[in-house]
Design a protein around this motif. Structure first.
Motif, PDB file in Angstrom:
ATOM      1  N   LYS A 149     -45.393  32.959  53.494  1.00 57.85           N
ATOM      2  CA  LYS A 149     -44.557  33.990  54.134  1.00 57.85           C
ATOM      3  C   LYS A 149     -45.165  35.233  53.966  1.00 57.85           C
ATOM      4  CE  LYS A 149     -40.760  32.861  52.196  1.00 57.85           C
ATOM      5  NZ  LYS A 149     -39.446  32.496  51.451  1.00 57.85           N
ATOM      6  N   GLN A 150     -45.009  36.434  54.880  1.00 58.14           N
ATOM      7  CA  GLN A 150     -45.272  37.562  55.021  1.00 58.14           C
ATOM      8  C   GLN A 150     -43.969  38.390  55.127  1.00 58.14           C
ATOM      9  OE1 GLN A 150     -48.202  37.144  54.261  1.00 58.14           O
ATOM     10  NE2 GLN A 150     -48.564  35.384  55.071  1.00 58.14           N
ATOM     11  N   MET A 151     -44.107  39.883  54.586  1.00 61.18           N
ATOM     12  CA  MET A 151     -42.880  40.795  54.831  1.00 61.18           C
ATOM     13  C   MET A 151     -43.134  41.547  55.990  1.00 61.18           C
ATOM     14  SD  MET A 151     -40.863  40.212  52.219  1.00 61.18           S
ATOM     15  CE  MET A 151     -40.110  42.057  52.008  1.00 61.18           C
ATOM     16  N   SER A 152     -42.071  41.912  56.953  1.00 57.51           N
ATOM     17  CA  SER A 152     -42.197  43.059  57.780  1.00 57.51           C
ATOM     18  C   SER A 152     -40.732  43.732  57.751  1.00 57.51           C
ATOM     19  CB  SER A 152     -42.438  42.243  59.095  1.00 57.51           C
ATOM     20  OG  SER A 152     -41.173  41.660  59.616  1.00 57.51           O
ATOM     21  N   ALA A 153     -41.218  45.014  58.275  1.00 59.32           N
ATOM     22  CA  ALA A 153     -39.892  46.056  58.487  1.00 59.32           C
ATOM     23  C   ALA A 153     -40.161  46.979  59.628  1.00 59.32           C
ATOM     24  CB  ALA A 153     -39.570  46.496  57.117  1.00 59.32           C
ATOM     25  N   ASN A 154     -39.130  47.698  59.880  1.00 55.64           N
ATOM     26  CA  ASN A 154     -39.265  48.771  60.644  1.00 55.64           C
ATOM     27  C   ASN A 154     -39.954  50.077  60.012  1.00 55.64           C
ATOM     28  OD1 ASN A 154     -37.185  49.566  58.986  1.00 55.64           O
ATOM     29  ND2 ASN A 154     -35.488  49.542  60.838  1.00 55.64           N
ATOM     30  N   LYS A 155     -40.612  50.052  59.013  1.00 57.09           N
ATOM     31  CA  LYS A 155     -41.556  50.972  58.265  1.00 57.09           C
ATOM     32  C   LYS A 155     -42.732  50.295  57.441  1.00 57.09           C
ATOM     33  CE  LYS A 155     -39.927  52.563  54.130  1.00 57.09           C
ATOM     34  NZ  LYS A 155     -39.245  53.061  53.075  1.00 57.09           N
ATOM     35  N   PRO A 156     -43.723  50.999  56.946  1.00 64.18           N
ATOM     36  CA  PRO A 156     -44.500  50.296  56.503  1.00 64.18           C
ATOM     37  C   PRO A 156     -44.131  50.000  55.159  1.00 64.18           C
ATOM     38  CG  PRO A 156     -45.435  52.337  57.388  1.00 64.18           C
ATOM     39  CD  PRO A 156     -44.078  52.292  57.751  1.00 64.18           C
ATOM     40  N   LEU A 157     -44.406  48.689  54.702  1.00 61.96           N
ATOM     41  CA  LEU A 157     -44.209  48.291  53.304  1.00 61.96           C
ATOM     42  C   LEU A 157     -45.589  48.006  52.707  1.00 61.96           C
ATOM     43  CD1 LEU A 157     -41.828  45.217  54.436  1.00 61.96           C
ATOM     44  CD2 LEU A 157     -41.075  47.497  53.434  1.00 61.96           C
ATOM     45  N   ILE A 158     -45.549  48.783  51.661  1.00 61.97           N
ATOM     46  CA  ILE A 158     -46.776  48.823  50.781  1.00 61.97           C
ATOM     47  C   ILE A 158     -46.608  48.482  49.374  1.00 61.97           C
ATOM     48  CG2 ILE A 158     -48.879  50.015  50.061  1.00 61.97           C
ATOM     49  CD1 ILE A 158     -48.755  49.382  53.177  1.00 61.97           C
ATOM     50  N   ASN A 159     -45.568  49.289  48.942  1.00 66.00           N
ATOM     51  CA  ASN A 159     -44.904  49.109  47.669  1.00 66.00           C
ATOM     52  C   ASN A 159     -43.673  48.419  47.671  1.00 66.00           C
ATOM     53  OD1 ASN A 159     -47.280  50.443  46.188  1.00 66.00           O
ATOM     54  ND2 ASN A 159     -46.535  52.124  47.348  1.00 66.00           N
ATOM     55  N   GLU A 208     -38.662  38.054  56.452  1.00 66.53           N
ATOM     56  CA  GLU A 208     -40.025  37.592  55.900  1.00 66.53           C
ATOM     57  C   GLU A 208     -39.970  36.281  56.954  1.00 66.53           C
ATOM     58  OE1 GLU A 208     -39.263  35.885  52.037  1.00 66.53           O
ATOM     59  OE2 GLU A 208     -37.763  34.720  52.612  1.00 66.53           O
ATOM     60  N   ASN A 209     -41.312  35.862  56.952  1.00 61.43           N
ATOM     61  CA  ASN A 209     -41.449  34.791  57.496  1.00 61.43           C
ATOM     62  C   ASN A 209     -43.137  34.588  57.686  1.00 61.43           C
ATOM     63  OD1 ASN A 209     -40.718  32.432  58.889  1.00 61.43           O
ATOM     64  ND2 ASN A 209     -38.881  33.471  59.569  1.00 61.43           N
ATOM     65  N   THR A 210     -43.475  33.241  57.986  1.00 60.00           N
ATOM     66  CA  THR A 210     -44.886  32.863  58.318  1.00 60.00           C
ATOM     67  C   THR A 210     -45.409  33.536  59.643  1.00 60.00           C
ATOM     68  OG1 THR A 210     -44.357  31.086  59.736  1.00 60.00           O
ATOM     69  CG2 THR A 210     -44.447  30.384  57.296  1.00 60.00           C
TER      70      THR A 210
END
Ligand code: LMR
Length: 328
Positions: A149-159, A208-210
């Motif tokens: 799985k990977q993370m996604s959002a409506n803003k950058p996720l770095i930390n 989060e998803n593949t």
């Protein structure tokens, strides 16, 4: 006419190949929630359908209902126990009402990749888990792989702190709720079929998803970007009801299970490639993929790993140790 029946009728009229079952054939309805192309589960289900319908013609007939057209994952297991559907492949996160054993697979950073997941599932511990719901009327038949799985959002996720205060859709798993809380997010359990709309309308900020699910359901179109965290595994259990399996003549059951085993081996070995292609398709379609430095990724590990302690009692420390030995 139910909404599900209407959706099925629409899908059929849109040209989805649906095997016409003959009188006297054992009809096997296989309900799942993903798309069919460029997706590990969708491709495997189609191959199973093709092989059963060719090799068991006259005896058994398999009908695949993808894209939540028949049931979503919250309903399919109840429907199975009532005999309305015979086969499903929900993710291992969706069995909480029936067993807590599969929580192991949801623990963040438990497995480094799908090969490690595969090795655990093939071990004595993994194989014993197939029988963990027999008392509740369900029989696990095979594990099918999706991917990490990977993370996604409506803003950058770095930390991990970038997730603070964001609403995240999760599958119906308390482990995944705890994981999102560990990074300061507000998790919401939601059916897969509702995720795109919820992201688009801002009901949730992220998910989060593949790669194959993020591509297949176009989540990347309604997110700022996807961060390559590989923080957890999303895998499936091909499941049926104990009663239905028992009702089959031994020779029919054996042929069915042999074909399923062969399809499993063929498609599981391709799942990582299918996800890599979906990742590239996201980029080709203009989606943003962000990679983490080893230091950045270590911060996600540190933030999420305390979740293991919360669920060690449910899954057993011995299972965690066995998984970690395989992961080493
Ligand atoms: C999800 O709900 O995100 C996944 O379990 C969907 C699937 O079947 O891959």
């Amino acid at each position: 006419v139910t909404a599900a029946a209407t959706a099925v009728a629409l899908t059929m009229s849109a040209g989805t190949a649906m095997a016409a079952c003959d009188d006297g054939e054992i009809v096997v309805k296989f309900s799942h929630v993903t798309n069919t192309d460029k997706h590990p589960k969708g491709i495997a289900a189609s191959l199973l359908e093709k092989r059963i319908n060719e090799e068991m013609n006259g005896t058994m007939c398999l009908e695949v209902y993808p894209n939540s057209t028949l049931y979503n994952d919250n309903k399919v297991l109840e429907a199975m126990l009532q005999g309305d559907v015979q086969l499903a492949a929900p993710s291992l996160s969706k069995f909480e009402k029936f067993t807590k054993q599969f929580r192991l697979f949801d623990l963040p950073f438990m497995f480094k990749n799908i090969d490690a997941v595969d090795a655990f599932q093939g071990s004595e511990n993994g194989q014993a888990m197939l029988d963990s719901m027999q008392r509740r009327g369900l029989q696990g038949l095979s594990y099918w792989h999706n991917g990490m799985k990977q993370m996604s959002a409506n803003k950058p996720l770095i930390n991990p702190s970038d997730a603070n205060g964001l609403k995240f859709r999760v599958q119906s798993s308390d482990v995944l709720v705890a994981q999102m809380e560990a990074i300061g997010g507000s998790p919401q359990k939601m059916a897969f079929s509702e995720v795109y709309g919820a992201l688009q309308q801002g009901v949730v900020d992220g998910q989060e998803n593949t790669w194959s699910n993020i591509y297949g359901k176009k989540f990347f179109e309604v997110q700022d970007g996807v961060t390559e965290t590989n923080h957890g595994a999303l895998d499936y259990l091909v499941v049926t009801s104990v009663d239905w399996l028992d009702s089959l003549d031994p020779a029919v059951r054996e042929q069915f299970l042999t074909i399923l085993g062969e399809v499993t081996a063929t498609r599981n070995s391709e799942s990582t490639k299918v996800n890599a292609e979906a990742r590239q398709s996201i980029i080709d379609a203009g989606g943003v993929v962000r990679e983490l430095t080893p230091e950045q990724r270590a911060a996600w590990v540190e933030a999420m790993k305390p979740v293991w302690e919360q669920f060690a009692g449910d899954v057993g420390q011995d299972m965690i140790d066995a998984a970690q030995a395989i992961n080493a």
